[in-house]
Design a protein around this motif. Structure first.
Motif, mmCIF file in Angstrom:
data_model
loop_
_atom_site.group_PDB
_atom_site.id
_atom_site.type_symbol
_atom_site.label_atom_id
_atom_site.label_comp_id
_atom_site.label_asym_id
_atom_site.label_seq_id
_atom_site.Cartn_x
_atom_site.Cartn_y
_atom_site.Cartn_z
ATOM 1 N N LYS B 157 0.829 -1.205 0.000
ATOM 2 C CA LYS B 157 0.000 0.000 0.000
ATOM 3 C C LYS B 157 0.872 1.267 0.000
ATOM 4 C CE LYS B 157 -3.778 -0.886 2.556
ATOM 5 N NZ LYS B 157 -4.665 -0.775 3.754
ATOM 6 N N LEU B 158 1.996 1.195 0.711
ATOM 7 C CA LEU B 158 2.904 2.349 0.788
ATOM 8 C C LEU B 158 3.707 2.523 -0.495
ATOM 9 C CD1 LEU B 158 4.544 2.006 4.340
ATOM 10 C CD2 LEU B 158 2.876 3.728 3.614
ATOM 11 N N ILE B 159 4.099 1.407 -1.105
ATOM 12 C CA ILE B 159 5.063 1.469 -2.202
ATOM 13 C C ILE B 159 4.387 1.629 -3.564
ATOM 14 C CG2 ILE B 159 6.896 0.163 -3.392
ATOM 15 C CD1 ILE B 159 7.518 -1.094 -0.588
ATOM 16 N N LYS B 160 3.210 1.018 -3.741
ATOM 17 C CA LYS B 160 2.502 1.077 -5.032
ATOM 18 C C LYS B 160 2.442 2.488 -5.620
ATOM 19 C CE LYS B 160 1.148 -2.801 -6.956
ATOM 20 N NZ LYS B 160 1.538 -3.104 -8.330
ATOM 21 N N PRO B 161 2.035 3.513 -4.805
ATOM 22 C CA PRO B 161 1.922 4.867 -5.358
ATOM 23 C C PRO B 161 3.235 5.419 -5.912
ATOM 24 C CG PRO B 161 0.880 4.726 -3.193
ATOM 25 C CD PRO B 161 1.625 3.461 -3.390
ATOM 26 N N LEU B 162 4.380 4.809 -5.496
ATOM 27 C CA LEU B 162 5.670 5.322 -5.958
ATOM 28 C C LEU B 162 6.001 4.835 -7.366
ATOM 29 C CD1 LEU B 162 7.736 4.674 -2.672
ATOM 30 C CD2 LEU B 162 6.503 6.758 -3.329
ATOM 31 N N GLY B 163 5.155 3.942 -7.898
ATOM 32 C CA GLY B 163 5.360 3.482 -9.277
ATOM 33 C C GLY B 163 6.522 2.525 -9.438
ATOM 34 N N ILE B 164 6.918 1.849 -8.343
ATOM 35 C CA ILE B 164 7.996 0.862 -8.435
ATOM 36 C C ILE B 164 7.361 -0.515 -8.614
ATOM 37 C CG2 ILE B 164 9.960 -0.193 -7.219
ATOM 38 C CD1 ILE B 164 10.117 2.473 -5.580
ATOM 39 N N LYS B 165 7.966 -1.333 -9.488
ATOM 40 C CA LYS B 165 7.457 -2.692 -9.685
ATOM 41 C C LYS B 165 7.577 -3.460 -8.367
ATOM 42 C CE LYS B 165 8.199 -6.874 -12.430
ATOM 43 N NZ LYS B 165 9.115 -7.531 -13.384
ATOM 44 N N LEU B 166 6.466 -4.123 -7.978
ATOM 45 C CA LEU B 166 6.423 -4.774 -6.679
ATOM 46 C C LEU B 166 6.095 -6.248 -6.885
ATOM 47 C CD1 LEU B 166 6.683 -3.571 -3.814
ATOM 48 C CD2 LEU B 166 4.196 -3.501 -3.732
ATOM 49 N N THR B 167 6.915 -7.150 -6.357
ATOM 50 C CA THR B 167 6.624 -8.589 -6.497
ATOM 51 C C THR B 167 6.651 -9.255 -5.125
ATOM 52 O OG1 THR B 167 8.956 -9.026 -6.918
ATOM 53 C CG2 THR B 167 7.542 -8.810 -8.839
ATOM 54 N N ARG B 168 6.043 -10.439 -5.088
ATOM 55 C CA ARG B 168 6.010 -11.216 -3.842
ATOM 56 C C ARG B 168 6.600 -12.589 -4.174
ATOM 57 N NH1 ARG B 168 6.122 -12.358 0.916
ATOM 58 N NH2 ARG B 168 4.455 -13.105 2.270
ATOM 59 N N ILE B 169 7.437 -13.150 -3.295
ATOM 60 C CA ILE B 169 7.997 -14.488 -3.555
ATOM 61 C C ILE B 169 6.848 -15.484 -3.711
ATOM 62 C CG2 ILE B 169 10.307 -14.317 -2.540
ATOM 63 C CD1 ILE B 169 8.952 -15.596 0.029
ATOM 64 N N ALA B 170 7.071 -16.502 -4.546
ATOM 65 C CA ALA B 170 6.013 -17.456 -4.858
ATOM 66 C C ALA B 170 5.715 -18.375 -3.685
ATOM 67 C CB ALA B 170 6.421 -18.300 -6.063
ATOM 68 N N ARG B 171 4.430 -18.724 -3.550
ATOM 69 C CA ARG B 171 4.040 -19.748 -2.604
ATOM 70 C C ARG B 171 3.575 -20.965 -3.392
ATOM 71 N NH1 ARG B 171 0.830 -15.560 -0.009
ATOM 72 N NH2 ARG B 171 0.968 -15.007 -2.199
ATOM 73 N N GLY B 172 3.715 -22.142 -2.815
ATOM 74 C CA GLY B 172 3.320 -23.374 -3.492
ATOM 75 C C GLY B 172 3.883 -24.556 -2.761
ATOM 76 N N LEU B 173 3.906 -25.704 -3.438
ATOM 77 C CA LEU B 173 4.448 -26.899 -2.781
ATOM 78 C C LEU B 173 5.964 -26.808 -2.682
ATOM 79 C CD1 LEU B 173 1.595 -28.089 -3.773
ATOM 80 C CD2 LEU B 173 2.783 -30.272 -3.458
ATOM 81 N N PRO B 174 6.513 -27.153 -1.522
ATOM 82 C CA PRO B 174 7.971 -27.180 -1.417
ATOM 83 C C PRO B 174 8.524 -28.338 -2.243
ATOM 84 C CG PRO B 174 6.983 -28.115 0.566
ATOM 85 C CD PRO B 174 5.861 -27.595 -0.282
ATOM 86 N N GLU B 175 9.783 -28.192 -2.681
ATOM 87 C CA GLU B 175 10.447 -29.240 -3.449
ATOM 88 C C GLU B 175 10.408 -30.553 -2.678
ATOM 89 O OE1 GLU B 175 11.197 -28.019 -6.278
ATOM 90 O OE2 GLU B 175 11.893 -29.909 -7.142
ATOM 91 N N GLY B 176 9.971 -31.631 -3.335
ATOM 92 C CA GLY B 176 9.868 -32.921 -2.650
ATOM 93 C C GLY B 176 8.588 -33.058 -1.849
ATOM 94 N N GLY B 177 7.721 -32.050 -1.929
ATOM 95 C CA GLY B 177 6.471 -32.076 -1.173
ATOM 96 C C GLY B 177 5.483 -33.076 -1.756
ATOM 97 N N ASP B 178 4.373 -33.255 -1.054
ATOM 98 C CA ASP B 178 3.418 -34.292 -1.422
ATOM 99 C C ASP B 178 2.015 -33.683 -1.379
ATOM 100 O OD1 ASP B 178 1.657 -36.457 -1.427
ATOM 101 O OD2 ASP B 178 3.182 -37.779 -0.572
ATOM 102 N N ILE B 179 1.341 -33.667 -2.537
ATOM 103 C CA ILE B 179 0.019 -33.045 -2.628
ATOM 104 C C ILE B 179 -0.942 -33.662 -1.620
ATOM 105 C CG2 ILE B 179 -2.030 -32.834 -4.138
ATOM 106 C CD1 ILE B 179 -0.120 -32.482 -6.457
ATOM 107 N N ASP B 180 -0.762 -34.937 -1.360
ATOM 108 C CA ASP B 180 -1.644 -35.674 -0.462
ATOM 109 C C ASP B 180 -1.445 -35.254 0.997
ATOM 110 O OD1 ASP B 180 -3.505 -37.463 0.303
ATOM 111 O OD2 ASP B 180 -2.184 -39.210 0.203
ATOM 112 N N TYR B 181 -0.271 -34.754 1.322
ATOM 113 C CA TYR B 181 0.049 -34.442 2.720
ATOM 114 C C TYR B 181 0.101 -32.948 3.017
ATOM 115 C CZ TYR B 181 0.954 -39.216 4.094
ATOM 116 O OH TYR B 181 0.799 -40.535 4.419
#
Lengths: 199, 199
Positions: B157-181
């Motif tokens: 919210k603070l940074i968006k108005p400054l016009g700087i590209k803003l990204t967030r690290i990806a979330r998802g399954l960790p390497e070696g993870g198991d969809i079932d667990y």
């Protein structure tokens, strides 16, 4: 990765027993963010303990008063002696509030694998004590491990000829234990140590 | 149970994070039986780190040289900034040897439950930096927790108005993870963050 003095602190903390690299890192940052007073209290406690704590001349437990409070307690039985591996064992025994005799702390167990022989333990001091004091029973309370057992046997061989009653703490199922889950050796010991049920 | 100075040492060690009464006892006896030199090395490491370590005036990471080695490294991208919660996160990022930009360390996350508000974090310093330096992209790498997420939203919210590209690290399954667990929220995030497969 880290500033040199942080890395150095993490390394030193990582040398402590049970402190892995992750815990060492966590402790280091904890200390860095703590107030000077809190860190000073920790350091002073270390320095003070290192300076003040000595072996009790009688029981060889660690103490800052010689003889230690247990050895100088006139209300405790003088004829009964419990031999333990280390100061933590004395604390554990005292917590149950059942034992009112003396202690003798060996500061280890015989362990050829770790290069610990009888001469590295406070066995000389124990024999000296037995010749000076009138001890009627000695309870060997080393741990029920291979080393603890070997140490108990070694002590038994030395003490038996002196004609002092010698006992070993009982082995068996721990309170709340489960016959189905306990290891075989414990079950063997529990059978061997069985006692008649009194009416 | 223990001599006063041993009890005091156990108490002080027990105040450290992750050190329960049993570990504190173990550490205390370890220190008592260590050589003076080894204990001195530990104490000196604590004192030295406390004395030398400061915040880097640019990234707010802990450092003993100001600006810190990362901020003064001319080979690193000046236009890319990764915002993390704490110094350990910088170390984790550096270990993967993939990221060649700058960092900004918040030293915490917004957490009303723990009484931590935005004013307790290095957010003012971040905004000041953005007005002085020519940053083109900011990667918000706070943890994927409720607090980390809230802090990311607050910063956005603070940074968006400054016009700087803003990204967030990806979330998802960790390497070696198991969809079932894996927990449901992680699976939701993994679906949301799905990417087209390139040929």
């Amino acid at each position: 990765m880290y500033a040199r003095s942080i890395a150095q602190l993490i390394e030193e903390l990582g040398k402590l027993p049970g402190i892995g690299p992750k815990s060492a890192q966590r402790l280091a940052f904890h200390l860095l963010f703590q107030s000077k007073e809190e860190v000073k209290a920790l350091i002073e406690a270390i320095v003070k303990a290192k300076e003040e704590v000595k072996y009790c001349s009688q029981c060889q437990n660690l103490t800052d008063i010689n003889p230690c409070p247990i050895c100088s307690d006139l209300n405790r039985e003088k004829w009964l002696l419990c031999v333990v591996e280390n100061p933590q064992d004395v604390a554990a025994m005292e917590r149950i509030r059942e034992y009112r005799g003396q202690y003798h702390v060996l500061h280890g167990v015989i362990s050829p694998m770790d290069g610990v022989g009888p001469e590295d333990l406070k066995i000389r001091e124990l024999l000296q004590r037995l010749s000076n004091q009138d001890i009627k029973e000695i309870i060997i309370a080393t741990n029920p491990t291979v080393e603890g057992e070997a140490t108990a046997m070694y002590l038994a061989k030395l003490i038996k000829p002196l004609g002092i009653k010698l006992t070993r703490i009982a082995r068996g199922l721990p309170e709340g234990g489960d016959i189905d889950y306990v290891d075989q050796l414990t079950l063997v010991r529990a059978l061997e140590g069985r006692r008649e049920i009194d009416n």
